[in-house]
Motif scaffolding. Structure first.
Motif, mmCIF file in Angstrom:
data_model
loop_
_atom_site.group_PDB
_atom_site.id
_atom_site.type_symbol
_atom_site.label_atom_id
_atom_site.label_comp_id
_atom_site.label_asym_id
_atom_site.label_seq_id
_atom_site.Cartn_x
_atom_site.Cartn_y
_atom_site.Cartn_z
ATOM 1 N N SER A 106 0.840 -1.209 0.000
ATOM 2 C CA SER A 106 0.000 0.000 0.000
ATOM 3 C C SER A 106 0.869 1.250 0.000
ATOM 4 N N ASP A 205 0.456 -4.347 -10.162
ATOM 5 C CA ASP A 205 0.334 -4.834 -8.789
ATOM 6 C C ASP A 205 0.234 -6.368 -8.838
ATOM 7 N N TYR A 208 -0.986 -10.911 -5.760
ATOM 8 C CA TYR A 208 -1.449 -12.314 -5.740
ATOM 9 C C TYR A 208 -0.657 -13.196 -6.696
ATOM 10 N N THR A 236 3.958 -8.061 -2.267
ATOM 11 C CA THR A 236 3.696 -7.890 -0.835
ATOM 12 C C THR A 236 4.067 -9.138 -0.038
ATOM 13 N N SER A 238 2.184 -9.714 2.516
ATOM 14 C CA SER A 238 0.919 -9.869 3.246
ATOM 15 C C SER A 238 0.124 -11.099 2.848
HETATM 16 C C1 PLP Z 1 -4.232 -6.062 -5.124
HETATM 17 C C2 PLP Z 1 -3.719 -5.604 -3.807
HETATM 18 N N1 PLP Z 1 -2.672 -4.781 -3.792
HETATM 19 C C3 PLP Z 1 -2.155 -4.343 -2.653
HETATM 20 C C4 PLP Z 1 -2.707 -4.712 -1.440
HETATM 21 C C5 PLP Z 1 -2.131 -4.123 -0.200
HETATM 22 O O1 PLP Z 1 -1.433 -5.051 0.504
HETATM 23 P P1 PLP Z 1 -0.371 -4.682 1.604
HETATM 24 O O2 PLP Z 1 -0.411 -3.194 1.825
HETATM 25 O O3 PLP Z 1 -0.776 -5.435 2.792
HETATM 26 O O4 PLP Z 1 0.940 -5.110 1.034
HETATM 27 C C6 PLP Z 1 -3.802 -5.564 -1.405
HETATM 28 C C7 PLP Z 1 -4.401 -5.957 -0.132
HETATM 29 O O5 PLP Z 1 -5.332 -6.707 -0.030
HETATM 30 C C8 PLP Z 1 -4.329 -6.021 -2.628
HETATM 31 O O6 PLP Z 1 -5.398 -6.810 -2.684
#
Ligand code: PLP
Length: 382
Positions: A106, A205, A208, A236, A238
């Protein structure tokens, strides 16, 4: 490991356990794979299928590093940054000057908005998609053009390109796309980049990436880069790495573009715990493979359960699934919420679709149990 399976059978009742072992396809998988306890339950016991997280959390090696890193919580983290940047660079076979990391991906999106957008500039994005870039673009006073996805839920790249005029800006590509879990073919993206006016940058981005698999349609722009100053790819920790709560994301771009982004980062914005944990996570390719496999199995089972109920989700290349309920999404979300099952938010204009993150087998069972209480009428042959 055992406790998780034991809980699963307990929720079914002892008598049901044998039946479940015979019919529930995860029984086989649970025997073959060491399940750590799911870490998704919150204080109120909600089943959290709303944020596309990894329901198992970081694997054991990474957890060990996280635990020991807490001991240096009193220290500023900047001394970790060079080894982390080098590690990510080595991992992707790029130079450290090409790597920018931030507080979640993010933050990468935010600094890209600050670098390439502003009054008179334009963000061109698919619709629906992950909303953060839209939010930051509005924040810096840019115009936002949202282009509906195609019938196959790919980005409509020709339409997006047709809006790329004026004084420039940024094109946001989310591949695979959140919330639709769909892919936009690599070749089409290359065509877009080759036709893009010089005043536009592209942020791809790949949050996934790991779930997209070996589809012929998909190839990461980090693994197979295009030589273009204007392309930024974000990833990410995450999702597949299970560290959404620790906040780390990064981007790969040319050194010049990376520098533009880096000047806008929060200083010391990445904490010392995740900096160390990420280095361990990148070394642990076995756990990545295991999570990918678990996700693929859970996803397959989700589709089996959906088909048994005459529901046809959008083909998923991620750790979540989107499907049409033919009922207002907010009502369905609320009904699930009342049963303590949290599913994704509304994604206008797909107002009758719900997005369901893939959790543990137990959590997916809770999802379908809640679904069955809704008694939704589905149109025939949709
Ligand atoms: C497509 C996508 N990009 C970026 C993010 C942000 O993820 P983070 O800030 O946790 O790395 C998300 C979070 O769900 C996402 O779905």
């Amino acid at each position: 490991m055992l406790s998780s399976r034991r809980n699963f059978f307990r929720t079914l009742g002892v008598g049901a356990a044998t039946t479940a072992a015979a019919h529930w396809p995860f029984a086989e998988f649970a025997r073959a794979t060491p399940f750590e306890p799911a870490r998704t339950q919150d204080a109120h016991g909600a089943v959290r299928l709303n944020s596309n997280e990894n329901p198992y959390g970081p694997p054991p090696q990474t957890m060990a590093v996280i635990r020991s890193a807490i001991a240096s919580a009193n220290r500023y983290p900047f001394m970790d940054y060079e080894p982390l940047g080098q590690k990510i660079a080595d991992f992707h076979h790029v130079k450290p000057e090409q790597v920018v990391f931030g507080c979640g991906s993010s933050e990468i999106l935010r600094v890209a908005a600050f670098a390439f957008l502003g009054p008179g500039k334009r963000l061109i994005q698919p619709s629906p998609t992950f909303e953060a870039m839209d939010h930051y673009a509005h924040g810096v006073g840019a115009e936002v053009i949202s282009v509906p996805l195609t019938k196959t839920f790919a980005h409509d790249l020709e339409a997006m390109l047709s809006h790329a005029d004026g004084s420039g800006g940024l094109i946001y590509i989310c591949n695979p796309n959140n919330p639709t879990a769909s892919l936009t073919p690599r070749q089409h993206l290359e065509t877009l980049i080759s036709k893009l006016p010089a005043s536009y940058y592209v942020l791809i981005d790949e949050a996934y990436h790991h779930f997209a698999g070996e589809s012929g349609m998909y190839k990461s722009f980090i693994d197979q880069p295009v030589p273009d100053e204007r392309v930024i790819v974000s990833r990410t920790f995450s999702k597949i790495y299970g560290m959404a709560g620790l906040r780390l994301g990064y981007s790969i771009a040319t050194p010049a573009t990376a520098k533009r982004l880096e000047t806008l980062l929060t200083s010391d914005g990445v904490n010392g715990i995740v900096s160390k944990a990420a280095m361990a996570a990148l070394d642990d390719s076995d756990s990545v493979r295991l999570f990918v496999k678990r996700n693929a199995d859970t996803r397959q089972e989700f589709f089996n359960q959906a088909t048994a109920r005459m529901v046809k989700p959008i083909d998923s290349h991620t750790n979540f699934v989107m499907m049409n309920t033919y009922h207002p999404a907010e009502e369905i979300i609320e009904k699930f919420h009342k049963q303590n099952v949290l599913i994704g938010r509304r994604f206008p204009p797909m107002d009758t679709y719900i997005r369901v993150s893939l959790g543990t087998p137990e959590e997916m069972k809770a999802f379908w149990q809640a679904w069955d209480t809704l008694h939704l009428d589905m149109p025939m042959g949709h």
